[in-house]
Scaffold this motif. Structure first.
Motif, PDB file in Angstrom:
ATOM      1  N   PRO A   1      -7.917  -0.209 -12.152  1.00 40.47           N
ATOM      2  CA  PRO A   1      -8.511   1.299 -11.850  1.00 40.47           C
ATOM      3  C   PRO A   1     -10.155   1.239 -11.921  1.00 40.47           C
ATOM      4  CG  PRO A   1      -7.348   1.326 -13.888  1.00 40.47           C
ATOM      5  CD  PRO A   1      -7.059   0.184 -12.804  1.00 40.47           C
ATOM      6  N   GLU A   2     -10.331   0.342 -12.552  1.00 37.99           N
ATOM      7  CA  GLU A   2     -12.389  -0.126 -12.514  1.00 37.99           C
ATOM      8  C   GLU A   2     -13.023   0.130 -11.203  1.00 37.99           C
ATOM      9  OE1 GLU A   2     -10.321  -4.105 -12.531  1.00 37.99           O
ATOM     10  OE2 GLU A   2     -10.369  -1.980 -13.939  1.00 37.99           O
ATOM     11  N   MET A   3     -12.293  -0.331 -10.363  1.00 41.76           N
ATOM     12  CA  MET A   3     -12.850  -0.626  -8.946  1.00 41.76           C
ATOM     13  C   MET A   3     -12.729   0.798  -8.119  1.00 41.76           C
ATOM     14  SD  MET A   3     -10.349  -3.906  -8.088  1.00 41.76           S
ATOM     15  CE  MET A   3     -11.255  -5.566  -8.246  1.00 41.76           C
ATOM     16  N   MET A   4     -12.405   1.669  -8.838  1.00 38.23           N
ATOM     17  CA  MET A   4     -12.282   3.210  -8.480  1.00 38.23           C
ATOM     18  C   MET A   4     -13.941   3.538  -8.980  1.00 38.23           C
ATOM     19  SD  MET A   4      -8.859   4.794  -8.296  1.00 38.23           S
ATOM     20  CE  MET A   4      -8.926   5.323  -9.855  1.00 38.23           C
TER      21      MET A   4
ATOM     22  N   ALA B   1      -5.624   9.213  -0.925  1.00 38.25           N
ATOM     23  CA  ALA B   1      -5.797   9.956   0.312  1.00 38.25           C
ATOM     24  C   ALA B   1      -6.967  10.650   0.859  1.00 38.25           C
ATOM     25  CB  ALA B   1      -4.401  11.312  -0.172  1.00 38.25           C
ATOM     26  N   GLY B   2      -8.136  10.970  -0.119  1.00 36.64           N
ATOM     27  CA  GLY B   2      -9.584  11.883   0.766  1.00 36.64           C
ATOM     28  C   GLY B   2     -10.137  10.817   1.546  1.00 36.64           C
ATOM     29  N   MET B   3      -9.777   9.375   1.408  1.00 44.61           N
ATOM     30  CA  MET B   3     -10.169   8.269   1.944  1.00 44.61           C
ATOM     31  C   MET B   3     -10.360   8.578   3.453  1.00 44.61           C
ATOM     32  SD  MET B   3      -9.692   4.787   0.257  1.00 44.61           S
ATOM     33  CE  MET B   3     -10.462   4.395  -1.402  1.00 44.61           C
ATOM     34  N   THR B   4     -11.071   8.150   4.497  1.00 42.41           N
ATOM     35  CA  THR B   4     -11.286   8.272   6.297  1.00 42.41           C
ATOM     36  C   THR B   4      -9.846   7.698   6.199  1.00 42.41           C
ATOM     37  OG1 THR B   4     -13.304   6.800   6.120  1.00 42.41           O
ATOM     38  CG2 THR B   4     -13.601   9.775   6.685  1.00 42.41           C
ATOM     39  N   ASP B   5      -9.944   7.086   7.493  1.00 44.86           N
ATOM     40  CA  ASP B   5      -9.148   6.138   7.423  1.00 44.86           C
ATOM     41  C   ASP B   5     -10.254   4.672   7.889  1.00 44.86           C
ATOM     42  OD1 ASP B   5      -7.425   7.306   8.713  1.00 44.86           O
ATOM     43  OD2 ASP B   5      -7.590   7.525  10.694  1.00 44.86           O
ATOM     44  N   ARG B   6     -12.263   5.043   8.251  1.00 41.51           N
ATOM     45  CA  ARG B   6     -12.397   3.915   8.500  1.00 41.51           C
ATOM     46  C   ARG B   6     -12.610   3.376   6.853  1.00 41.51           C
ATOM     47  NH1 ARG B   6     -17.285   5.486  12.159  1.00 41.51           N
ATOM     48  NH2 ARG B   6     -16.015   4.818  13.360  1.00 41.51           N
ATOM     49  N   PHE B   7     -13.050   4.477   5.775  1.00 40.36           N
ATOM     50  CA  PHE B   7     -13.594   4.131   4.952  1.00 40.36           C
ATOM     51  C   PHE B   7     -12.565   3.027   3.953  1.00 40.36           C
ATOM     52  CE2 PHE B   7     -13.723   4.328   0.058  1.00 40.36           C
ATOM     53  CZ  PHE B   7     -14.680   4.057  -0.215  1.00 40.36           C
ATOM     54  N   ALA B   8     -11.014   3.827   4.017  1.00 36.91           N
ATOM     55  CA  ALA B   8      -9.911   3.398   3.815  1.00 36.91           C
ATOM     56  C   ALA B   8      -9.223   1.377   4.321  1.00 36.91           C
ATOM     57  CB  ALA B   8      -8.241   3.271   4.184  1.00 36.91           C
TER      58      ALA B   8
ATOM     59  N   ARG C   1       0.560  -1.162   5.411  1.00 36.29           N
ATOM     60  CA  ARG C   1       0.314  -1.777   4.690  1.00 36.29           C
ATOM     61  C   ARG C   1      -1.332  -1.315   3.732  1.00 36.29           C
ATOM     62  NH1 ARG C   1      -1.232  -7.290   7.503  1.00 36.29           N
ATOM     63  NH2 ARG C   1      -2.215  -6.763   7.427  1.00 36.29           N
ATOM     64  N   VAL C   2      -2.573  -1.144   4.723  1.00 41.34           N
ATOM     65  CA  VAL C   2      -3.814  -0.493   3.640  1.00 41.34           C
ATOM     66  C   VAL C   2      -3.502   0.078   2.891  1.00 41.34           C
ATOM     67  CG1 VAL C   2      -6.006   0.554   4.253  1.00 41.34           C
ATOM     68  CG2 VAL C   2      -5.085  -1.428   5.677  1.00 41.34           C
ATOM     69  N   VAL C   3      -2.773   1.159   3.190  1.00 36.60           N
ATOM     70  CA  VAL C   3      -2.513   2.002   2.074  1.00 36.60           C
ATOM     71  C   VAL C   3      -2.260   1.723   0.938  1.00 36.60           C
ATOM     72  CG1 VAL C   3      -1.182   4.653   0.877  1.00 36.60           C
ATOM     73  CG2 VAL C   3      -2.400   3.982   3.660  1.00 36.60           C
ATOM     74  N   ARG C   4      -0.316   0.686   1.200  1.00 38.05           N
ATOM     75  CA  ARG C   4       0.504   0.373   0.167  1.00 38.05           C
ATOM     76  C   ARG C   4      -0.311  -1.133  -0.983  1.00 38.05           C
ATOM     77  NH1 ARG C   4       6.177   0.742  -0.395  1.00 38.05           N
ATOM     78  NH2 ARG C   4       6.390   1.977   2.154  1.00 38.05           N
ATOM     79  N   ASP C   5      -1.080  -1.227  -0.228  1.00 39.56           N
ATOM     80  CA  ASP C   5      -1.883  -2.220  -0.675  1.00 39.56           C
ATOM     81  C   ASP C   5      -3.108  -1.645  -2.112  1.00 39.56           C
ATOM     82  OD1 ASP C   5      -0.795  -4.952  -0.230  1.00 39.56           O
ATOM     83  OD2 ASP C   5      -1.858  -4.857   1.732  1.00 39.56           O
ATOM     84  N   LEU C   6      -4.320  -0.974  -1.302  1.00 43.73           N
ATOM     85  CA  LEU C   6      -4.930  -0.076  -2.212  1.00 43.73           C
ATOM     86  C   LEU C   6      -4.723   0.226  -2.908  1.00 43.73           C
ATOM     87  CD1 LEU C   6      -7.320   1.167   0.804  1.00 43.73           C
ATOM     88  CD2 LEU C   6      -7.788  -0.501  -1.007  1.00 43.73           C
TER      89      LEU C   6
ATOM     90  N   LEU D   1      -3.014   8.360 -13.803  1.00 42.41           N
ATOM     91  CA  LEU D   1      -2.905   7.846 -13.342  1.00 42.41           C
ATOM     92  C   LEU D   1      -2.878   6.568 -12.116  1.00 42.41           C
ATOM     93  CD1 LEU D   1      -5.429   4.850 -12.902  1.00 42.41           C
ATOM     94  CD2 LEU D   1      -3.579   3.783 -13.105  1.00 42.41           C
ATOM     95  N   ALA D   2      -1.268   7.016 -11.405  1.00 41.03           N
ATOM     96  CA  ALA D   2      -1.192   7.352 -10.297  1.00 41.03           C
ATOM     97  C   ALA D   2      -0.903   7.947  -9.241  1.00 41.03           C
ATOM     98  CB  ALA D   2       0.718   7.101 -10.219  1.00 41.03           C
ATOM     99  N   ARG D   3      -1.315   9.337 -10.062  1.00 43.86           N
ATOM    100  CA  ARG D   3      -1.737  10.807  -9.156  1.00 43.86           C
ATOM    101  C   ARG D   3      -2.627  10.534  -8.931  1.00 43.86           C
ATOM    102  NH1 ARG D   3       0.775  14.539  -6.454  1.00 43.86           N
ATOM    103  NH2 ARG D   3      -0.162  16.367  -6.933  1.00 43.86           N
ATOM    104  N   ARG D   4      -3.789   9.954 -10.097  1.00 42.34           N
ATOM    105  CA  ARG D   4      -5.304   9.793  -9.332  1.00 42.34           C
ATOM    106  C   ARG D   4      -5.681   9.366  -8.292  1.00 42.34           C
ATOM    107  NH1 ARG D   4      -9.356  10.651 -13.476  1.00 42.34           N
ATOM    108  NH2 ARG D   4      -8.056  12.039 -14.087  1.00 42.34           N
ATOM    109  N   VAL D   5      -5.249   8.144  -8.457  1.00 46.23           N
ATOM    110  CA  VAL D   5      -5.637   6.663  -7.925  1.00 46.23           C
ATOM    111  C   VAL D   5      -4.812   7.388  -5.809  1.00 46.23           C
ATOM    112  CG1 VAL D   5      -4.181   4.859  -6.117  1.00 46.23           C
ATOM    113  CG2 VAL D   5      -4.985   4.767  -8.582  1.00 46.23           C
ATOM    114  N   GLY D   6      -3.659   7.850  -5.728  1.00 49.67           N
ATOM    115  CA  GLY D   6      -2.829   9.042  -4.936  1.00 49.67           C
ATOM    116  C   GLY D   6      -3.763   9.549  -4.219  1.00 49.67           C
ATOM    117  N   ASP D   7      -4.681  10.523  -5.114  1.00 48.37           N
ATOM    118  CA  ASP D   7      -5.773  11.349  -4.786  1.00 48.37           C
ATOM    119  C   ASP D   7      -6.725  11.297  -4.438  1.00 48.37           C
ATOM    120  OD1 ASP D   7      -3.509  13.612  -5.198  1.00 48.37           O
ATOM    121  OD2 ASP D   7      -5.187  14.596  -7.081  1.00 48.37           O
ATOM    122  N   TYR D   8      -7.628   9.921  -4.399  1.00 49.97           N
ATOM    123  CA  TYR D   8      -8.710   9.916  -4.237  1.00 49.97           C
ATOM    124  C   TYR D   8      -8.191   8.385  -2.864  1.00 49.97           C
ATOM    125  CZ  TYR D   8     -11.973   5.569  -3.848  1.00 49.97           C
ATOM    126  OH  TYR D   8     -13.503   4.456  -3.687  1.00 49.97           O
TER     127      TYR D   8
END
Length: 65
Positions: A18-21, A46-53, A5-10, A37-44
């Motif tokens: 996208p201005e929130m990135m 994917a690079g998050m730690t669990d805590r940051f997400a 849910r966290v990943v999907r909602d983010l 945009l979808a690729r960039r969001v996915g990459d962003y």
């Protein structure tokens, strides 16, 4: 389920707003280029730690998760 849910909602939030990135993740995005945009969001995300997400989820979507 919570992690899913966290990943999907983010993802949905960043694609819709996208201005929130951070600016460096938005740089070079062309208006209407949904695939990039979808690729960039996915990459962003994917690079998050669990805590940051989870922190971002609390900040942007649901502070009560």
């Amino acid at each position: 389920r919570d992690a899913d849910r966290v990943v999907r909602d983010l993802f949905d939030t960043y694609v819709t707003h996208p201005e929130m990135m951070p600016e460096e993740w938005r740089r070079g995005l062309a208006p209407g280029d949904e695939a990039t945009l979808a690729r960039r969001v996915g990459d962003y995300i994917a690079g998050m730690t669990d805590r940051f997400a989870i922190q971002e989820y609390h900040r942007l979507i649901d502070p009560d998760l």
